[in-house]
Design an enzyme around this catalytic site. Structure first.
Site, short mmCIF file in Angstrom:
data_model
loop_
_atom_site.label_atom_id
_atom_site.label_comp_id
_atom_site.label_asym_id
_atom_site.label_seq_id
_atom_site.Cartn_x
_atom_site.Cartn_y
_atom_site.Cartn_z
N ASP A 89 -6.29 -3.50 -7.49
CA ASP A 89 -6.80 -4.12 -6.27
C ASP A 89 -6.98 -5.61 -6.50
O ASP A 89 -7.29 -6.03 -7.63
CB ASP A 89 -8.13 -3.48 -5.85
N ARG A 143 0.82 -1.22 0.00
CA ARG A 143 0.00 0.00 0.00
C ARG A 143 0.85 1.27 0.00
O ARG A 143 0.50 2.25 0.65
CB ARG A 143 -0.94 0.03 1.21
N TYR A 202 -13.68 -13.20 0.13
CA TYR A 202 -14.47 -11.99 -0.16
C TYR A 202 -15.76 -12.33 -0.90
O TYR A 202 -16.83 -11.81 -0.59
CB TYR A 202 -13.65 -10.99 -0.98
N ARG A 227 -7.84 11.42 -5.23
CA ARG A 227 -8.97 10.68 -4.66
C ARG A 227 -10.19 11.57 -4.43
O ARG A 227 -11.33 11.10 -4.51
CB ARG A 227 -8.50 10.06 -3.34
N ARG A 279 -3.85 6.52 0.80
CA ARG A 279 -4.38 7.75 1.44
C ARG A 279 -3.42 8.48 2.36
O ARG A 279 -3.65 9.64 2.68
CB ARG A 279 -5.65 7.40 2.23
O1 CP3 Z 1 0.26 -1.70 -2.45
C1 CP3 Z 1 -0.04 -0.83 -3.30
O2 CP3 Z 1 0.33 0.35 -3.23
C2 CP3 Z 1 -0.81 -1.27 -4.54
C3 CP3 Z 1 -2.22 -1.09 -4.47
C4 CP3 Z 1 -3.10 -2.06 -3.71
C5 CP3 Z 1 -4.43 -1.71 -3.34
N1 CP3 Z 1 -5.04 -2.82 -2.84
C6 CP3 Z 1 -5.06 -0.40 -3.53
C7 CP3 Z 1 -6.15 -0.02 -2.62
C8 CP3 Z 1 -2.92 -3.39 -3.35
C9 CP3 Z 1 -1.67 -4.25 -3.45
C10 CP3 Z 1 -4.15 -3.86 -2.81
C11 CP3 Z 1 -4.36 -5.24 -2.37
C12 CP3 Z 1 -5.56 -5.55 -1.56
N2 CP3 Z 1 -6.83 -5.09 -1.70
C13 CP3 Z 1 -5.55 -6.52 -0.54
C14 CP3 Z 1 -4.37 -7.36 -0.14
C15 CP3 Z 1 -3.47 -6.59 0.75
C16 CP3 Z 1 -4.01 -6.43 2.12
O3 CP3 Z 1 -4.24 -5.28 2.50
O4 CP3 Z 1 -4.19 -7.47 2.78
C17 CP3 Z 1 -6.85 -6.57 0.00
C18 CP3 Z 1 -7.31 -7.46 1.14
C19 CP3 Z 1 -7.65 -5.68 -0.76
C20 CP3 Z 1 -9.10 -5.43 -0.61
C21 CP3 Z 1 -9.38 -4.03 -0.25
N3 CP3 Z 1 -9.20 -2.95 -1.10
C22 CP3 Z 1 -9.87 -3.52 0.98
C23 CP3 Z 1 -10.17 -4.38 2.21
C24 CP3 Z 1 -10.01 -2.13 0.84
C25 CP3 Z 1 -10.60 -1.17 1.84
C26 CP3 Z 1 -9.72 -0.96 3.01
C27 CP3 Z 1 -9.01 0.35 2.89
O5 CP3 Z 1 -7.78 0.35 3.16
O6 CP3 Z 1 -9.65 1.34 2.62
C28 CP3 Z 1 -9.55 -1.79 -0.45
C29 CP3 Z 1 -9.47 -0.43 -1.04
C30 CP3 Z 1 -8.12 0.00 -1.51
N4 CP3 Z 1 -7.31 -0.71 -2.37
C31 CP3 Z 1 -7.46 1.19 -1.17
C32 CP3 Z 1 -6.23 1.20 -1.88
C33 CP3 Z 1 -5.17 2.27 -1.92
C34 CP3 Z 1 -8.02 2.29 -0.26
C35 CP3 Z 1 -8.21 3.45 -1.14
C36 CP3 Z 1 -9.02 4.61 -0.72
O7 CP3 Z 1 -10.03 4.52 -0.01
O8 CP3 Z 1 -8.65 5.67 -1.24
#
Ligand code: CP3
Length: 343
Positions: free
Chosen positions: A74, A25, A151, A38, A29
């Site tokens: 994602d 990540r 999921y 965003r 944010r």
């Molecule tokens: O690592 C990086 O910079 C690459 C981008 C990336 C995202 N998601 C962008 C994202 C990666 C590698 C992921 C993987 C991902 N997505 C996982 C595996 C990694 C982990 O955290 O265990 C999982 C479980 C997800 C599913 C997911 N996507 C969730 C549970 C959420 C909401 C939680 C949150 O942090 O808000 C997301 C949204 C998401 N994916 C965001 C980002 C940057 C949040 C973005 C926002 O609200 O602006």
């Protein structure tokens, strides 16, 4: 930027001038540059627009001297092409429109087509690779079949994966069919990512730590193993990551991966004893350490680096993703600290 291949070398188990570091990540944010974009777009718009996703991928590598870029996408994106709709909601996170309930739901699922259904991720990979080629390696990724099945069945994030385990235990045929369809989708998608420019692949099995070792062996390992075997044919190194996996690490290493990602709930030296000397380790600072006073943060980072000694190779990372409240200057200080550390 000059050529920096220490991350690729560490993935292959070769010696490096210092410990490579990147962050799960690392686009997100906690960065002001990300929040500025965003504000104007929904998450789905950001993922599906290669101009935006390529730009967001580059933001952290411009801001910090990290040793790899990870494509902004994602793990849930391939579900849509299989016929599993979802959306990201502000508070709840991802929400699956119609969670999978029975074998009937699973029989109607398609295998996603990488170009038709996920072409936007591939295009973004091509653009970022063209931009950083020869300077910094590019990581592609996918969710592991178990975490994606979780999921799709739970309908969103889950504490105990109760519905997932119920489907597994009551309807093993449905479970195995779902895992096969996920595998077919993921193998094609990952191969397409490599063709589009991904140089290393990370498989996120984020929630697999909820399983017992025997359930992992029976219901998950054969599928994860297939993904890593197919990636090996592509010749790119693979990282196998999960959280709360202390009881599963030897089985995860058996499933595959050149590097095993571990979280902070186990020491790297204990993890090394479990996975053996044939693989590298990635991790494992607690993401909340970045919110600690600076001196404590660096002391904790030092502990991780000391603990990593003796591994085939070590890639510094967190045990899970960067949190939105992380100060950007802590990320910079931590990255510099890892690079300056003398092993
Ligand atoms: O690592 C990086 O910079 C690459 C981008 C990336 C995202 N998601 C962008 C994202 C990666 C590698 C992921 C993987 C991902 N997505 C996982 C595996 C990694 C982990 O955290 O265990 C999982 C479980 C997800 C599913 C997911 N996507 C969730 C549970 C959420 C909401 C939680 C949150 O942090 O808000 C997301 C949204 C998401 N994916 C965001 C980002 C940057 C949040 C973005 C926002 O609200 O602006």
């Amino acid at each position: 930027m000059s050529r920096n291949d220490r991350f690729l070398k560490a993935c292959r188990g070769e010696k490096t001038d210092c410990t490579p570091v990147w962050f799960m990540r690392q686009a997100g944010r906690y960065m002001k540059a990300y929040r500025d974009i965003r504000e104007r777009f929904s998450l789905m718009e950001m993922f599906k627009n290669p101009d935006l996703s390529a730009e967001i991928t580059l933001q952290p590598i411009r801001a910090f001297p990290v040793d790899a870029a990870i494509i902004f996408a994602d793990i849930l994106l391939p579900l849509e092409g299989m016929g599993i709709g979802f959306d990201f909601q502000e508070k709840a996170g991802p929400v699956i429109t119609k969670p999978l309930r029975d074998i009937g739901d699973i029989q109607t699922l398609r295998v996603a087509d990488p170009e038709a259904d996920l072409g936007f991720v591939l295009e973004s990979l091509r653009r970022v690779r063209a931009e950083i080629d020869g300077k910094l390696p590019l990581i592609g990724f996918a969710g592991a079949p178990f975490t994606l099945a979780g999921y799709a069945i739970e309908g969103g994030s889950s504490h105990n994966h109760l519905k997932t385990k119920q489907l597994m235990y009551h309807h093993p045929d449905a479970w195995h069919l779902l895992m096969e369809k996920l595998c077919d989708t993921l193998v094609a998608y990952l191969k397409a990512q490599v063709k589009a420019g991904a140089q290393v692949i990370q498989i996120f099995d984020s929630w697999v730590g909820c399983l017992s070792p025997s359930d992992y062996r029976r219901y998950v390992l054969p599928y994860s193993r297939r993904i890593f075997a197919e990636l090996r044919e592509e010749g790119v190194p693979a990282i196998h990551f999960g959280t709360a996996t202390a009881g599963l690490l030897s089985l995860m290493a058996e499933a595959g991966g050149d590097v095993i990602g571990v979280d902070w709930r186990i020491s790297l030296s204990d993890a090394r004893r479990l996975v053996g000397d044939g693989v590298g380790l990635q991790g494992n600072l607690d993401p909340i350490a970045l919110l600690a006073p600076r001196e404590l943060l660096l002391r904790k980072a030092d502990e991780v680096l000391v603990d990593a000694q003796g591994s085939r190779s070590h890639i510094f990372n967190l045990g899970h993703g960067l949190l939105p409240s992380t100060p950007e200057d802590a990320v910079k200080a931590l990255t510099d600290f890892v690079h300056e550390y003398q092993t």
